[in-house]
Design an enzyme around this catalytic site. Structure first.
Site, PDB file in Angstrom:
ATOM      1  N   THR A  27     -48.205   3.077 -18.086  1.00 29.09           N
ATOM      2  CA  THR A  27     -48.713   1.980 -18.905  1.00 29.09           C
ATOM      3  C   THR A  27     -48.341   0.671 -18.219  1.00 29.09           C
ATOM      4  OG1 THR A  27     -46.704   1.695 -20.229  1.00 29.09           O
ATOM      5  CG2 THR A  27     -48.281   3.351 -20.986  1.00 29.09           C
ATOM      6  N   ALA A  58     -43.254   2.564 -17.987  1.00 28.64           N
ATOM      7  CA  ALA A  58     -43.549   1.360 -18.768  1.00 28.64           C
ATOM      8  C   ALA A  58     -42.947   0.146 -18.069  1.00 28.64           C
ATOM      9  CB  ALA A  58     -42.990   1.486 -20.186  1.00 28.64           C
ATOM     10  N   VAL A  84     -39.037   2.781 -15.312  1.00 24.20           N
ATOM     11  CA  VAL A  84     -39.256   1.365 -15.589  1.00 24.20           C
ATOM     12  C   VAL A  84     -40.054   0.752 -14.446  1.00 24.20           C
ATOM     13  CG1 VAL A  84     -38.180  -0.843 -16.091  1.00 24.20           C
ATOM     14  CG2 VAL A  84     -37.061   1.288 -16.816  1.00 24.20           C
ATOM     15  N   LYS A  85     -41.207   0.179 -14.786  1.00 19.36           N
ATOM     16  CA  LYS A  85     -42.053  -0.470 -13.786  1.00 19.36           C
ATOM     17  C   LYS A  85     -41.610  -1.923 -13.604  1.00 19.36           C
ATOM     18  CE  LYS A  85     -46.488   0.328 -13.882  1.00 19.36           C
ATOM     19  NZ  LYS A  85     -47.871   0.388 -14.411  1.00 19.36           N
ATOM     20  N   ILE A  86     -41.364  -2.276 -12.351  1.00 22.76           N
ATOM     21  CA  ILE A  86     -40.920  -3.629 -12.023  1.00 22.76           C
ATOM     22  C   ILE A  86     -41.776  -4.180 -10.881  1.00 22.76           C
ATOM     23  CG2 ILE A  86     -39.004  -5.026 -11.168  1.00 22.76           C
ATOM     24  CD1 ILE A  86     -37.087  -3.007 -12.391  1.00 22.76           C
TER      25      ILE A  86
END
Length: 223
Positions: A27, A58, A84-86
């Site tokens: 997402t 996310a 965790v998308k960074i």
């Protein structure tokens, strides 16, 4: 190659995960905003569908390193197998470096060059997500950039996978499969395009028609 769905629509996830061997769901803030649901509730709903062993990715909204770290820890704690998308800004890379030391699973995103992907992998990201079609849209070579990054990751033995994202059509996915991409994340329409073809449906209809002409309507092989 891992096949991941790029959507927050729980109905689509339920439908496609029942059919296809899905390896995860990605997402981003835009995808989440379209669902008009509280972020934590949506992640919980997706988790109930795919199960705790399937990763969900996310993305943070923060832009400063300290804030990214705080938000990433919150997201990571939402469930098992949370990534965790960074984005790979300078602050993002700094946060990836620190969070990876803390054992947080990171997917580096918004990657537009192989250099950015290399730096994110070296900082400890588990996935690096280059944007294929967005590169093509600016007259760059999306497939070529991903191919370069795959070779770099493999050559240097990083504990990291290239997760190609941003697709316009299934042909782009096929081209990346040829170059050995580790994983792709595709929206539902691309997933359907990969599995459906009108001639397959026509062939099935023809098989049934020929069988029924010979053995009668409703007859099956076990009759």
């Amino acid at each position: 190659m891992k096949l991941i769905l790029d959507t927050g629509n729980v109905e689509e996830i339920k439908l496609l995960s029942d059919i296809l061997p899905i390896d995860g769901v990605t997402t981003n803030p835009t995808i989440v905003s379209k669902e008009k649901k509280k972020f934590t509730d949506l992640i919980a709903e997706i988790g109930e569908i795919v199960g705790e062993d399937i990763p969900i990715h996310a993305q943070v909204l923060s832009t400063k390193c300290e804030d990214i770290i705080e938000e990433a820890q919150f997201i990571s704690a939402l469930r098992k197998n949370m990534y965790v998308k960074i984005p790979v800004t300078s602050e993002g890379l700094k946060a990836i470096k620190e969070l990876s030391k803390r054992g947080i699973n990171i997917t580096a995103t918004a990657i537009f060059t192989a250099h950015q992907g290399f730096l994110a992998a070296k900082a400890g990201a588990k996935f690096v997500a280059p944007y294929v079609n967005r590169l093509d849209n600016i007259s760059a070579d999306g497939v070529g950039t991903v191919n370069d990054l795959v070779q770099i990751i493999d050559q240097y033995g990083f504990d990291c996978e290239v997760l190609a994202a941003s697709f316009k059509n299934a042909q782009q996915v096929l081209e990346l499969m040829r170059c050995g991409v580790h994983s792709v994340t595709v929206p539902p329409d691309i997933a359907r395009a990969m599995m459906n073809h009108p001639l397959t449906d026509w062939s099935v209809d023809q098989f049934i028609k020929d069988w029924e002409n010979a053995f009668g309507k409703g007859s099956k092989t076990n009759n």
